[in-house]
Design an enzyme around this catalytic site. Structure first.
Site, mmCIF file in Angstrom:
data_model
loop_
_atom_site.group_PDB
_atom_site.id
_atom_site.type_symbol
_atom_site.label_atom_id
_atom_site.label_comp_id
_atom_site.label_asym_id
_atom_site.label_seq_id
_atom_site.Cartn_x
_atom_site.Cartn_y
_atom_site.Cartn_z
ATOM 1 N N GLU A 62 -27.141 -61.094 10.622
ATOM 2 C CA GLU A 62 -26.780 -62.439 10.159
ATOM 3 C C GLU A 62 -25.275 -62.600 9.965
ATOM 4 O OE1 GLU A 62 -29.312 -63.385 6.736
ATOM 5 O OE2 GLU A 62 -29.964 -65.171 7.783
ATOM 6 N N HIS A 103 -40.667 -39.426 19.483
ATOM 7 C CA HIS A 103 -41.870 -39.316 20.305
ATOM 8 C C HIS A 103 -42.276 -40.675 20.866
ATOM 9 C CE1 HIS A 103 -42.738 -35.105 19.066
ATOM 10 N NE2 HIS A 103 -41.884 -35.465 18.125
ATOM 11 N N LYS A 152 -35.917 -73.875 11.239
ATOM 12 C CA LYS A 152 -36.403 -74.604 10.061
ATOM 13 C C LYS A 152 -36.544 -76.087 10.394
ATOM 14 C CE LYS A 152 -34.047 -71.719 6.639
ATOM 15 N NZ LYS A 152 -32.959 -71.676 5.683
#
Ligand code: PA5
Length: 433
Positions: A286, A307, A421
């Site tokens: 951010e 792995h 948003k």
């Protein structure tokens, strides 16, 4: 004394001393801008001076104590910078299976409101229903949708269990000083409230009441945590690259990025660093990712991920660099036992500690990845103490701000999180959208 050291040897074949020297005047000029409060986003420099007044520190510890006495389950509601720092601190400083340790007088601690999952929140509501519950809802703006939904759900549960009056003792609000729906609610209902200073942004708020209250509830000595951060402030305010590890790291990150290495992988060998890596990803993502620039922060946990993702890191596209985050001393020593018949062939390790093997795994990985064309460096912290953690939080905050400035971006805003948003509110027919 510093609790953190840097090993930059595995970068030397990728970045020359000359490159590093050339960047120094830029670092120095951004250092001066930062110190004089003249850089981009300078209204948000409250994090630079860690520490709380004695009165607020005492109030946090007092509220934490009463929460511990009142409840078996403590719920932390928040998203982004409003929850991830305290989760990082608790996972790092407390034993691995904290929620099974109620017998030690600590409540179980759960985080929610950092997603909108029906299953997650339903399961948590079911889980905590039969216990005594307290909650801390945290939102700087006081208007963020995810925590607002979770708060409504858990406030209802608490009011059903204890009545509206009883709920007052069990709900703590952490928000800004005077605006937003959470503020109005806290005032109307008379909830205990802690303030997030105006000049401290969400992802830089771990050392404010945002991160400190949940950590204090978990029994962490937040005074020591702040002392570690103050040490960080002293160490990472030096202008010189050689003396200032945060700037040294920032300068290398910037130079690696300039060479096209656009992803930084934070690699640890300890599950206790799992949420710390999440905190770091938010801080980097951010703060730095804007104006079509910025290092993409990724994280892995070794040896688990050796792995799986290890293959990609060893032989995939060469646009990455790796930052190992290591802990010098574990809390607990565990030795590999000898076996009489050695049927599993492990006797060559008998008597050796798991830390010894883990350290060799790190050395082997750093070498293999370097040989595979992945520049890497390591940051080692002394131990899993609050002092070390405080210094580490501060180290990364300072380094990320410096790298952002070197890239000419404002580390303290996040304009890019608004669009989802806006779209979501429109799709949900939120009034006024
Ligand atoms: O770093 C930030 O500012 C954000 O990640 C915020 O912490 C996050 O969006 C939550 O915001 P708020 O605390 O206002 O609910």
């Amino acid at each position: 004394m510093s609790r953190l050291s840097l090993d930059l040897n595995n970068l030397k074949t990728f970045i020359s001393e000359k490159d590093l020297e050339a960047i120094y005047p830029k670092v120095l000029s951004y250092h001066e801008m930062l110190e004089n409060g003249q850089g981009l986003g300078s209204d948000f420099l409250g994090w630079k001076k860690p520490g709380l007044s004695k009165a607020v520190l005492a109030e946090i510890n007092e509220v934490a104590k009463s929460v511990r006495e009142l409840c078996q389950v403590f719920i932390v509601i928040g998203i982004g910078g409003s929850y991830i720092g305290s989760q990082a601190g608790i996972t790092f400083l407390k034993p691995s299976f904290l929620n099974q340790l109620y017998k030690e007088g600590l409540p179980e601690i759960y985080f929610c409101g950092h997603n909108i999952s029906s299953d997650y929140h339903s399961d948590l509501l079911d889980l905590v229903e039969k216990y005594d519950v307290c909650l801390n809802v945290i939102s700087k703006s006081g208007t963020t949708t995810e925590p607002a939904i979770a708060f409504r759900l858990f406030k209802k549960l608490i009011e059903k269990k204890y009545g509206v009056d009883g709920a007052k003792d069990r709900i703590v609000v952490t928000t800004n000083s005077n605006k937003g729906t959470l503020n109005t609610l806290a005032k109307e209902q008379g909830y205990q409230k802690f303030i997030i200073p105006d000049d401290v942004g969400g992802r830089f708020s771990v050392l404010s009441p945002v991160g400190l209250l949940p950590m204090a509830v978990a029994g962490i000595d937040i005074g020591k945590l702040l002392a570690g951060a103050c040490k960080g402030e002293e160490l990472y305010s030096q202008p010189s690259l050689v003396e200032n590890n945060a700037y040294h790291y920032a300068a290398y990150r910037y130079l690696l990025y300039q060479k096209g290495l656009i992803t930084e992988i934070l690699a640890s060998f300890q599950p206790s660093l799992h949420h710390f890596a999440e905190w770091w990803k938010q801080l980097v993502g951010e703060s730095e990712g804007k104006n079509q620039k910025g290092i993409f922060p990724a994280s892995v946990e070794f040896t688990t991920d050796l792995h799986s993702l290890g293959q990609w890191i060893q032989e995939g596209k060469r646009n990455i660099f790796e930052t190992f985050l290591l802990i010098e001393n574990s809390n607990r020593e565990l030795k590999i036992p000898a076996s009489q018949n050695d049927s599993d062939g492990l006797n060559y390790l008998a008597g050796k500690t798991l830390d010894h093997v883990n350290k060799k795994a790190y050395e082997a990985t750093a070498l293999a990845h370097k040989e595979g064309g992945v520049p890497n460096l390591s940051i080692t912290i002394k131990d899993r103490s609050p002092e070390s953690l405080g210094q580490l939080f501060y180290f990364f905050e300072k380094a990320v701000v410096m790298t952002s400035y070197l890239n000419d971006v404002n580390p303290f805003d996040q304009p890019g999180v608004e669009l989802y948003k806006k779209n979501m509110f429109k799709l949900l027919n939120k009034p006024g959208n």
